[in-house]
Design an enzyme around this catalytic site. Structure first.
Site, mmCIF file in Angstrom:
data_model
loop_
_atom_site.group_PDB
_atom_site.id
_atom_site.type_symbol
_atom_site.label_atom_id
_atom_site.label_comp_id
_atom_site.label_asym_id
_atom_site.label_seq_id
_atom_site.Cartn_x
_atom_site.Cartn_y
_atom_site.Cartn_z
ATOM 1 N N HIS A 1 35.273 46.817 45.085
ATOM 2 C CA HIS A 1 36.249 46.105 44.260
ATOM 3 C C HIS A 1 35.587 44.932 43.564
ATOM 4 C CE1 HIS A 1 40.028 47.966 45.930
ATOM 5 N NE2 HIS A 1 39.104 48.440 46.740
ATOM 6 N N CYS B 1 42.388 47.347 39.669
ATOM 7 C CA CYS B 1 43.295 46.780 40.666
ATOM 8 C C CYS B 1 44.448 46.097 39.945
ATOM 9 C CB CYS B 1 42.573 45.825 41.601
ATOM 10 S SG CYS B 1 42.540 44.113 41.070
ATOM 11 N N GLU B 2 45.650 46.282 40.479
ATOM 12 C CA GLU B 2 46.820 45.756 39.788
ATOM 13 C C GLU B 2 46.977 44.242 39.988
ATOM 14 O OE1 GLU B 2 50.066 48.010 41.281
ATOM 15 O OE2 GLU B 2 50.356 46.761 43.050
ATOM 16 N N HIS B 3 46.182 43.662 40.881
ATOM 17 C CA HIS B 3 46.316 42.224 41.124
ATOM 18 C C HIS B 3 45.480 41.385 40.160
ATOM 19 C CE1 HIS B 3 47.188 43.853 45.332
ATOM 20 N NE2 HIS B 3 48.330 43.587 44.733
ATOM 21 N N HIS B 4 44.350 41.926 39.724
ATOM 22 C CA HIS B 4 43.451 41.153 38.854
ATOM 23 C C HIS B 4 43.066 41.902 37.577
ATOM 24 C CE1 HIS B 4 42.776 39.783 43.052
ATOM 25 N NE2 HIS B 4 42.769 38.588 42.498
ATOM 26 N N GLN C 1 44.139 50.442 46.275
ATOM 27 C CA GLN C 1 43.438 51.596 46.861
ATOM 28 C C GLN C 1 44.297 52.337 47.897
ATOM 29 O OE1 GLN C 1 39.442 50.710 48.182
ATOM 30 N NE2 GLN C 1 39.405 52.468 49.560
ATOM 31 N N CYS D 1 37.035 42.681 41.940
ATOM 32 C CA CYS D 1 37.804 41.440 42.118
ATOM 33 C C CYS D 1 37.352 40.710 43.372
ATOM 34 C CB CYS D 1 39.315 41.697 42.130
ATOM 35 S SG CYS D 1 39.906 42.700 43.485
HETATM 36 ZN ZN LIG Z 1 42.110 42.712 42.788
#
Ligand SMILES: [Zn+2]
Length: 194
Positions: free
Chosen positions: A155, A86-89, A127, A157
């Site tokens: 996920h 995931c690009e956020h975490h 996703q 995260c």
């Molecule tokens: Zn994430």
């Protein structure tokens, strides 16, 4: 990790390793203790592998096995296992992709569909976007009568940070053309359930 077909760039490995060493210090670790000595380099190599999809061209992969064929029934490739970040975490999300299309004179090798799922997964992702990118890639290259992509994923995260229930799955879907008809969509959904 399949290291036989993967060659990390030494220069990139070194760059990442420098940052990882700094990160280890920031969390209060000693990067010079035995267990962590090779960790920055390992992370550098692992990250290049996990993001190798940036260097691959999914359209070219589908075009490399394009065949003229007058088949106009649904072609389904289900349970395509994938692993992404995931690009956020920068934490993993992983699961299965199910893809179907209805050809309009052109088909592609079934293994190529699985390949392009892997290419998009080996980039920093969300996703929802990954679902749409796979759909659009097939649309662009095969110009089919319809495409549908469904992704079910877990996920880390969410799970590791205690957001949401453990083992909960996120499902995304995107479709076009013939799959705008509920009946066609249901046919696909029934087939992937089996
Ligand atoms: Zn994430």
């Amino acid at each position: 990790m399949n290291l036989q077909t993967f060659n990390p760039q030494q220069e990139t490995t070194d760059e990442i390793a420098k940052d990882v060493r700094h990160t280890l210090q920031s969390i209060g670790e000693d990067p010079d203790r035995e267990g962590l000595l090779r960790t920055p380099a390992r992370v550098g190599e692992a990250f290049q592998y996990l993001t190798k999809g940036y260097n691959e061209d999914p359209d070219a992969i589908l075009r490399s096995a394009l065949f003229e064929e007058d088949y106009r029934q649904m072609v389904i490739v289900k349970d395509i296992e994938f692993y992404s970040l995931c690009e956020h975490h920068l934490l993993p999300f992983f699961g299965k992709a199910h893809v179907a299309y209805i050809p309009n004179g052109k088909i592609t090798g079934l293994s190529k569909i699985a390949r392009i799922v892997d290419v998009y997964a080996r980039r920093l992702q969300v996703q929802e976007r990954m679902t749409t990118q796979i759909k659009e890639c097939i649309e662009r290259t095969l110009q089919p009568l319809g495409v549908i992509v469904v992704i079910e994923a877990q996920h880390l995260c969410m799970q590791m940070r205690g957001v949401g229930k453990l083992n909960s799955f996120t499902t995304t879907s995107d479709f076009t053309g013939a799959f705008n008809r509920q009946e066609t969509r249901n046919e696909f959904l029934n087939l992937i359930k089996k």
